[in-house]
Design a protein around this motif. Structure first.
Motif, PDB file in Angstrom:
ATOM      1  N   GLU A  15       6.061 -16.489  10.786  1.00  0.00           N
ATOM      2  CA  GLU A  15       7.404 -16.101  10.351  1.00  0.00           C
ATOM      3  C   GLU A  15       7.322 -15.270   9.073  1.00  0.00           C
ATOM      4  O   GLU A  15       6.712 -15.688   8.082  1.00  0.00           O
ATOM      5  CB  GLU A  15       8.241 -17.357  10.109  1.00  0.00           C
ATOM      6  CG  GLU A  15       9.675 -17.100   9.760  1.00  0.00           C
ATOM      7  CD  GLU A  15      10.563 -16.741  10.947  1.00  0.00           C
ATOM      8  OE1 GLU A  15      11.713 -16.346  10.704  1.00  0.00           O
ATOM      9  OE2 GLU A  15      10.108 -16.859  12.104  1.00  0.00           O
ATOM     10  N   VAL A  18      11.992 -14.515   4.342  1.00  0.00           N
ATOM     11  CA  VAL A  18      13.277 -13.833   4.138  1.00  0.00           C
ATOM     12  C   VAL A  18      13.174 -12.794   3.026  1.00  0.00           C
ATOM     13  O   VAL A  18      13.772 -11.717   3.107  1.00  0.00           O
ATOM     14  CB  VAL A  18      14.401 -14.855   3.845  1.00  0.00           C
ATOM     15  CG1 VAL A  18      15.688 -14.158   3.428  1.00  0.00           C
ATOM     16  CG2 VAL A  18      14.648 -15.730   5.061  1.00  0.00           C
ATOM     17  N   ASP A  23      17.655  -9.327   5.076  1.00  0.00           N
ATOM     18  CA  ASP A  23      18.515 -10.437   4.658  1.00  0.00           C
ATOM     19  C   ASP A  23      18.136 -10.951   3.273  1.00  0.00           C
ATOM     20  O   ASP A  23      18.861 -11.745   2.684  1.00  0.00           O
ATOM     21  CB  ASP A  23      18.415 -11.602   5.652  1.00  0.00           C
ATOM     22  CG  ASP A  23      19.033 -11.268   6.997  1.00  0.00           C
ATOM     23  OD1 ASP A  23      19.966 -10.430   7.036  1.00  0.00           O
ATOM     24  OD2 ASP A  23      18.584 -11.842   7.999  1.00  0.00           O
ATOM     25  N   THR A 107      15.067 -13.566  17.888  1.00  0.00           N
ATOM     26  CA  THR A 107      13.788 -13.396  17.214  1.00  0.00           C
ATOM     27  C   THR A 107      13.158 -12.088  17.661  1.00  0.00           C
ATOM     28  O   THR A 107      13.108 -11.803  18.854  1.00  0.00           O
ATOM     29  CB  THR A 107      12.847 -14.572  17.551  1.00  0.00           C
ATOM     30  OG1 THR A 107      13.449 -15.785  17.117  1.00  0.00           O
ATOM     31  CG2 THR A 107      11.486 -14.404  16.888  1.00  0.00           C
ATOM     32  N   TYR A 150      10.591 -12.590  13.004  1.00  0.00           N
ATOM     33  CA  TYR A 150      11.731 -12.913  12.150  1.00  0.00           C
ATOM     34  C   TYR A 150      12.939 -13.185  13.023  1.00  0.00           C
ATOM     35  O   TYR A 150      13.209 -12.447  13.974  1.00  0.00           O
ATOM     36  CB  TYR A 150      12.043 -11.771  11.161  1.00  0.00           C
ATOM     37  CG  TYR A 150      13.180 -12.123  10.244  1.00  0.00           C
ATOM     38  CD1 TYR A 150      13.039 -13.140   9.300  1.00  0.00           C
ATOM     39  CD2 TYR A 150      14.404 -11.484  10.331  1.00  0.00           C
ATOM     40  CE1 TYR A 150      14.096 -13.495   8.459  1.00  0.00           C
ATOM     41  CE2 TYR A 150      15.455 -11.823   9.503  1.00  0.00           C
ATOM     42  CZ  TYR A 150      15.292 -12.831   8.579  1.00  0.00           C
ATOM     43  OH  TYR A 150      16.343 -13.182   7.759  1.00  0.00           O
ATOM     44  N   THR A 151      13.640 -14.252  12.692  1.00  0.00           N
ATOM     45  CA  THR A 151      14.885 -14.612  13.360  1.00  0.00           C
ATOM     46  C   THR A 151      15.999 -14.532  12.326  1.00  0.00           C
ATOM     47  O   THR A 151      15.929 -15.213  11.295  1.00  0.00           O
ATOM     48  CB  THR A 151      14.819 -16.047  13.929  1.00  0.00           C
ATOM     49  OG1 THR A 151      13.689 -16.147  14.792  1.00  0.00           O
ATOM     50  CG2 THR A 151      16.086 -16.409  14.682  1.00  0.00           C
ATOM     51  N   ARG A 152      16.970 -13.724  12.584  1.00  0.00           N
ATOM     52  CA  ARG A 152      18.084 -13.587  11.650  1.00  0.00           C
ATOM     53  C   ARG A 152      18.901 -14.865  11.645  1.00  0.00           C
ATOM     54  O   ARG A 152      19.249 -15.424  12.683  1.00  0.00           O
ATOM     55  CB  ARG A 152      18.941 -12.412  12.062  1.00  0.00           C
ATOM     56  CG  ARG A 152      20.022 -12.112  11.038  1.00  0.00           C
ATOM     57  CD  ARG A 152      20.546 -10.748  11.247  1.00  0.00           C
ATOM     58  NE  ARG A 152      20.452 -10.059   9.973  1.00  0.00           N
ATOM     59  CZ  ARG A 152      20.882  -8.851   9.781  1.00  0.00           C
ATOM     60  NH1 ARG A 152      21.386  -8.165  10.786  1.00  0.00           N
ATOM     61  NH2 ARG A 152      20.793  -8.298   8.603  1.00  0.00           N
ATOM     62  N   ARG A 153      19.192 -15.338  10.474  1.00  0.00           N
ATOM     63  CA  ARG A 153      19.998 -16.551  10.305  1.00  0.00           C
ATOM     64  C   ARG A 153      21.478 -16.217  10.419  1.00  0.00           C
ATOM     65  O   ARG A 153      21.898 -15.118  10.058  1.00  0.00           O
ATOM     66  CB  ARG A 153      19.739 -17.199   8.941  1.00  0.00           C
ATOM     67  CG  ARG A 153      18.282 -17.413   8.568  1.00  0.00           C
ATOM     68  CD  ARG A 153      17.569 -18.252   9.636  1.00  0.00           C
ATOM     69  NE  ARG A 153      16.232 -18.659   9.205  1.00  0.00           N
ATOM     70  CZ  ARG A 153      15.102 -18.113   9.575  1.00  0.00           C
ATOM     71  NH1 ARG A 153      15.109 -17.076  10.367  1.00  0.00           N
ATOM     72  NH2 ARG A 153      13.949 -18.586   9.174  1.00  0.00           N
ATOM     73  N   GLU A 154      22.249 -17.163  10.913  1.00  0.00           N
ATOM     74  CA  GLU A 154      23.715 -16.957  10.964  1.00  0.00           C
ATOM     75  C   GLU A 154      24.247 -16.904   9.547  1.00  0.00           C
ATOM     76  O   GLU A 154      23.818 -17.660   8.687  1.00  0.00           O
ATOM     77  CB  GLU A 154      24.379 -18.115  11.728  1.00  0.00           C
ATOM     78  CG  GLU A 154      24.033 -18.148  13.219  1.00  0.00           C
ATOM     79  CD  GLU A 154      24.532 -16.927  13.961  1.00  0.00           C
ATOM     80  OE1 GLU A 154      25.618 -16.413  13.649  1.00  0.00           O
ATOM     81  OE2 GLU A 154      23.802 -16.467  14.875  1.00  0.00           O
ATOM     82  N   ARG A 155      25.140 -15.987   9.328  1.00  0.00           N
ATOM     83  CA  ARG A 155      25.719 -15.840   7.981  1.00  0.00           C
ATOM     84  C   ARG A 155      27.001 -16.604   7.871  1.00  0.00           C
ATOM     85  O   ARG A 155      27.702 -16.845   8.754  1.00  0.00           O
ATOM     86  CB  ARG A 155      25.972 -14.373   7.681  1.00  0.00           C
ATOM     87  CG  ARG A 155      24.678 -13.636   7.598  1.00  0.00           C
ATOM     88  CD  ARG A 155      24.934 -12.205   7.282  1.00  0.00           C
ATOM     89  NE  ARG A 155      23.636 -11.567   7.157  1.00  0.00           N
ATOM     90  CZ  ARG A 155      23.406 -10.550   6.376  1.00  0.00           C
ATOM     91  NH1 ARG A 155      24.339 -10.054   5.636  1.00  0.00           N
ATOM     92  NH2 ARG A 155      22.221 -10.014   6.332  1.00  0.00           N
TER      93      ARG A 155
END
Length: 155
Positions: A15, A18, A23, A107, A150-155
């Protein structure tokens, strides 16, 4: 000895932190090169995302790095060219320098590929990845790849 590309902040298939994404602080990750073959006249580095919805997205293009370069520091500036003669190409945003992962969802995989070349490339700063690969054809002595996710996190 095979050429290798590694990072102190993520392992192969690991991973990407961040801090090194769109992000976070969008800093290029530190990279280490080893096993560069003799006869290498320059190095080139490309980072791209093959999982982008519209096709492969280029995040970073660098070329004409010195073969003695042991790696790149975290947060390499987005300069078009550097005092050692190395140059930045344009990423898919149309900018020079690193643009970190920022997938729209899910991802994605980010491939950092290092090329050892038997020539310096006759390209101006701002060349694209396609320009680089076309100019490098027939000059690649070795390659090494580091893949991060990388997995974008929920904002």
């Amino acid at each position: 000895m095979a050429m290798t590309l590694s990072s102190s902040v993520f392992g192969n298939e690991g991973e990407i932190p961040v801090r090194h994404t769109g992000d976070g602080e969008d800093l290029s990750p530190p990279l280490t090169f080893s096993g560069v073959p003799s006869g290498t006249k320059s190095l080139a580095l490309v980072c791209d995302d093959p999982d982008a919805p519209g096709g492969v997205w280029d995040h970073w293009v660098l070329f004409n790095l010195s073969p003695g370069t042991p790696g790149l520091p975290e947060g390499l500036p987005a300069a078009a060219s550097f005092p050692d003669g190395s140059r930045s190409g344009k990423n898919s945003w149309g900018r020079t320098g690193y643009g970190g992962p920022c997938p729209p969802k899910g991802t994605h995989r980010y491939y950092f590929t290092l090329y050892a070349l038997d020539a310096s490339l006759p390209l101006a700063a701002g060349a694209t990845k396609h320009d680089l690969l076309r100019a490098a054809k027939g000059h690649i002595l070795a390659g090494a790849t580091l893949m991060g996710r990388y997995t974008r996190r929920e904002r």
